[in-house]
Design a protein around this motif. Structure first.
Motif, PDB file in Angstrom:
ATOM      1  N   VAL A 101      51.876  15.091  18.253  1.00 54.72           N
ATOM      2  CA  VAL A 101      52.607  14.267  19.158  1.00 54.72           C
ATOM      3  C   VAL A 101      53.990  14.526  18.927  1.00 54.72           C
ATOM      4  N   HIS A 102      54.862  14.738  19.610  1.00 54.25           N
ATOM      5  CA  HIS A 102      56.284  14.648  19.287  1.00 54.25           C
ATOM      6  C   HIS A 102      56.702  13.606  20.241  1.00 54.25           C
ATOM      7  N   ASP A 112      55.574  14.405  23.925  1.00 53.14           N
ATOM      8  CA  ASP A 112      54.916  15.378  24.394  1.00 53.14           C
ATOM      9  C   ASP A 112      53.463  15.283  23.119  1.00 53.14           C
ATOM     10  N   ARG A 113      52.352  15.742  24.013  1.00 53.58           N
ATOM     11  CA  ARG A 113      51.218  15.603  23.210  1.00 53.58           C
ATOM     12  C   ARG A 113      50.119  16.805  23.243  1.00 53.58           C
ATOM     13  N   ARG A 125      47.258  20.935  26.573  1.00 57.84           N
ATOM     14  CA  ARG A 125      48.499  20.081  26.398  1.00 57.84           C
ATOM     15  C   ARG A 125      48.169  18.882  27.146  1.00 57.84           C
ATOM     16  N   ILE A 126      48.549  17.729  26.705  1.00 60.73           N
ATOM     17  CA  ILE A 126      48.053  16.445  27.257  1.00 60.73           C
ATOM     18  C   ILE A 126      49.256  15.778  28.049  1.00 60.73           C
ATOM     19  N   ALA A 127      48.809  15.495  29.343  1.00 64.25           N
ATOM     20  CA  ALA A 127      49.764  14.723  30.180  1.00 64.25           C
ATOM     21  C   ALA A 127      50.199  13.257  29.399  1.00 64.25           C
ATOM     22  N   ALA A 128      51.313  13.262  29.022  1.00 69.37           N
ATOM     23  CA  ALA A 128      51.600  11.761  28.469  1.00 69.37           C
ATOM     24  C   ALA A 128      51.462  10.881  29.538  1.00 69.37           C
ATOM     25  N   GLY A 129      50.511   9.792  29.325  1.00 69.32           N
ATOM     26  CA  GLY A 129      50.242   8.769  30.314  1.00 69.32           C
ATOM     27  C   GLY A 129      50.614   7.405  29.843  1.00 69.32           C
ATOM     28  N   ASP A 130      49.757   6.700  30.173  1.00 68.61           N
ATOM     29  CA  ASP A 130      50.158   5.270  29.926  1.00 68.61           C
ATOM     30  C   ASP A 130      50.046   4.984  28.234  1.00 68.61           C
TER      31      ASP A 130
ATOM     32  N   ILE B 272      51.984  17.735  33.416  1.00 68.67           N
ATOM     33  CA  ILE B 272      52.074  18.993  32.871  1.00 68.67           C
ATOM     34  C   ILE B 272      51.813  20.129  33.793  1.00 68.67           C
ATOM     35  N   ALA B 273      52.752  20.855  34.031  1.00 64.44           N
ATOM     36  CA  ALA B 273      52.923  22.157  35.009  1.00 64.44           C
ATOM     37  C   ALA B 273      52.529  23.258  34.083  1.00 64.44           C
TER      38      ALA B 273
END
Lengths: 277, 424
Positions: A101-102, A112-113, A125-130, B272-273
């Protein structure tokens, strides 16, 4: 007579000392200062840190699941930003998975995960979510582990007990939160948050995090010997569904001199050796 | 006195030598290794076709698998060995699949080396690959083995160099490692020569390039992370990884292939794109006139993934394959063989939901091709009953309009499967 004078002088000195000791507590420290110090102690101590974590998740039927991982953390140059790694050791099906994680403290900037899946050699790459979702299936949330942005709540010093400041925190965007407010008990001497109680609208607590063991960890800071208060045993209880999670930290080290280069794909795929020992 | 001192010295010498003597039998070369860590799993997996397939067995997968891995390290290097013992009722054979056997070292601050059998992956697609030309196991993927088995191992040396300007990975595979492609043994497929689907009645026979150091592969990735936007350039020289040509005698071939590509990945909005492209240069037939060899192609991919609700992730991708010498291909194609469209478009949709404290994972991955009018659905359910025990069930559903298109050819292989796994 002389003796009496000395005694009075001594009492006077003591009182003065006590007043001086009380002074920063009661007058000069604003609620923001307390909250800032507590945030610093809980999440930013030292320049970097390392710990082994043993996590036990217990559901309401008493069934347990265990997680074991190393955490490696470094404070970034941008104040409030951090980088960290979670290297999983157990259970067997997630062994060697790595989470990087950044963290960005700026409101509105997502973290950023990345997740590394060793069986596929895949860096996802993981979409930063809740941020208020469960951390690795435990009762701890991402936010409990990485910290909640101070600007997201308003803070009020509710009262002081013998050893704690009690701060009430109300989210600025209450509609999106699973709580109405939460109380944080901050230790007056170490500024360690020792207890956090989350309340719903009807003033019922439904979630409690407690630091059950705080140890002073020796470290070197700019060439000087220092001691960092560190919560080495924390529990969270979900009062609604009856589950609880305990995290025990061991092999805690600070100021290892971790470089920024560490928190990159290279070490996501293959951990640095010094980190795993 | 002297005798006493001498005696004493001898005693001290003996004392000192005792541990040495005692340690000697153990002071073998193995002392430099850390205590090996042993892990693995035992799994039983079974699945059946949901349609009757005249060319295959009813069972799509039926196997027990014991995976064992051992890892150890010295001051200089890490070592890993991982292999699967397999009892396979579809082939009615036992098998040993060596998954990993490698040495890893960090000889300098700026270099990593990994040599041996290893799983390799790069690129940005989700179950779509452009610049990742490492071997895939399409059979495992389509019959319902765990998704981990989509990646087949490479016997290769990987050198990674890390620098301020950029990082570079170079992978050298001295002997071509093809995909574990569709052979007809596990899965029926469209057979151009027969003009129909085929399977166990018509195994794919291949002429595989397999000369060491001559039929080799080189894959290179140059990459850099700028403000957490991950940019990469790729190059590959080797062979089409699955059969992409035919000899006049009907043997499937792996023609020469060079690939040049690029990718980017990063945060866009709250998701993420990713974007990736590659130029597939079919080096054995650059003019595209040879109907027995795949045309050169351009391949493009864009994707976007977002957490749409708590523990619910959605992903979409759009992928295009474009033949570069379509006219020449059309002209040279025998009239009996159904022709491809110039462009093949594929859209994918992923939905993944975590439930029950993330112990239950429901996932649906769909491939849909608007140009081929076919689709491939992969619903899966994974439940972790305890830290060691997990259940998995899922399906591979293929359908389409024409029996020769990419996904539709597998229609009769549509299957449901279930598995139980004990990890340790």
């Amino acid at each position: 007579m002389k003796c009496l004078m000395t005694a009075i002088a001594a009492i006077g000195l003591l009182l003065a000392a006590e007043a001086a000791a009380l002074d920063p507590n009661s007058r000069t420290l604003t609620v923001d200062e307390i909250v800032n110090k507590a945030n610093q102690v809980a999440y930013y101590q030292g320049k970097d840190g390392k710990s082994k974590v043993q996590m036990t998740i217990t559901d309401k039927q008493g069934r347990t699941r265990n997680r074991e991982f190393f955490i490696l953390r470094k404070n970034a140059e941008v104040v409030g930003d951090q980088k960290y790694f979670v290297y999983f050791q157990a259970p067997a099906d997630v062994r060697r998975m790595v989470f990087m994680v950044h963290k960005h403290a700026d409101e509105g900037q997502d973290d950023d995960r990345w997740l590394y899946l060793p069986n596929l050699d895949l860096v996802r790459r993981i979409a930063a979510g809740d941020k208020r979702t469960s951390f690795v299936g435990s009762d701890f949330l991402y936010e409990d582990v990485s910290g909640r942005g101070l600007a997201e709540d308003t803070h009020e010093l509710l009262r002081m007990t013998d050893d704690s400041y009690v701060i009430k925190n109300v989210p600025k965007k209450p509609d999106t939160m699973d709580f109405a407010y939460y109380l944080v008990y901050v230790d007056k001497t170490t500024f360690m948050p020792t207890k956090m109680e989350y309340y719903e609208k009807d003033d019922k607590p439904y979630r409690v995090i407690e630091s059950q063991k705080i140890e002073m960890i020796n470290a070197t800071e700019d060439g000087k010997e220092v001691q960092y208060p560190t919560a080495t045993r924390s529990t969270v209880k979900d009062l609604k569904n009856g589950s609880a999670t305990e995290m025990v930290f061991s092999e805690v080290q600070y100021n290892l001199g971790l470089s920024d280069d560490l928190f990159t794909e290279r070490y996501l795929k293959r951990p640095p050796r010094e980190a795993m020992r | 006195m002297i005798a006493k001192i001498t005696g004493c010295l001898i005693f001290i010498a003996l004392l000192q030598s005792v541990p040495v003597v005692a340690a000697e039998p153990e002071a073998s070369v193995f002392d430099v290794f850390s205590a090996p860590q042993i892990h693995g799993f035992y799994e039983v997996r079974g699945g059946y076709r949901i349609h009757n397939d005249p060319y295959e067995k009813d069972m799509s997968v039926m196997e027990t698998r014991l995976e064992l891995e051992a890892s150890t390290s010295t001051e200089q290097a890490d070592f890993k060995l991982k292999g699967d013992l397999l009892g396979d009722l579809v082939t009615e054979q036992g098998d040993f699949d060596l998954r990993e056997a490698w040495v890893f070292a960090r000889p300098t601050d700026a270099m990593d080396i990994k040599v041996g059998r290893q799983i390799l992956t790069w690129g940005t697609g989700d179950l779509l690959f452009i610049n990742d030309l490492f071997p895939k196991d399409w059979q495992a993927f389509f019959i319902g083995r765990n998704t981990d088995y989509l990646k087949a191992p490479s016997d290769a040396a990987k050198v990674s160099i890390f620098g301020e300007a950029a990082n570079i990975d170079i992978v050298y595979t001295p002997q071509f490692d093809p995909d574990r492609y569709i052979t007809g043994e596990y899965l029926s497929y469209w057979n151009n020569d027969l003009g129909r689907r085929a399977g166990r009645d018509a195994y794919v026979h291949t002429d595989r390039p397999n000369d060491w150091f001559r039929d080799d592969e080189v894959a290179v990735r140059l990459y850099k992370n700028i403000n957490n936007y991950e940019l990469a350039l790729y190059g590959y020289t080797g062979f089409w990884k699955s059969p992409a040509g035919q000899t006049l005698t009907g043997e499937a071939t792996f023609p020469d292939l060079n690939v040049y590509g690029a990718s980017a990945r990063g945060q866009l909005g709250s998701g993420i794109a990713n974007a990736e492209m590659g130029y597939y240069q079919s080096a054995d037939d650059e003019s595209g006139k040879n109907p027995l060899i795949n045309n050169s192609e351009m391949r493009y991919l864009v994707g976007y993934t977002q957490e749409v609700a708590t523990d619910l992730t959605a992903g979409v991708q759009y992928y295009i394959e474009q033949m570069l010498n379509y006219g020449a291909y059309k002209d040279a194609l025998p009239p009996t063989v159904p022709s491809r469209d110039r462009d093949r478009h594929v859209a994918t949709f992923r939905l993944t939901k975590l439930l029950m404290n993330q112990n239950l994972q429901l996932s649906m991955f769909t491939y849909y091709s608007p140009t081929d009018n076919d689709a491939y659905l992969r619903p899966t359910l994974l439940y972790k009953a305890t830290d060691n025990l997990s259940f998995e069930t899922g399906a591979n559903i293929f359908f389409g309009q024409s029996p020769h298109t990419f996904f539709a050819q597998f229609e009769n292989n549509s299957n449901i499967y279930t598995a139980i796994r004990y990890s340790f």
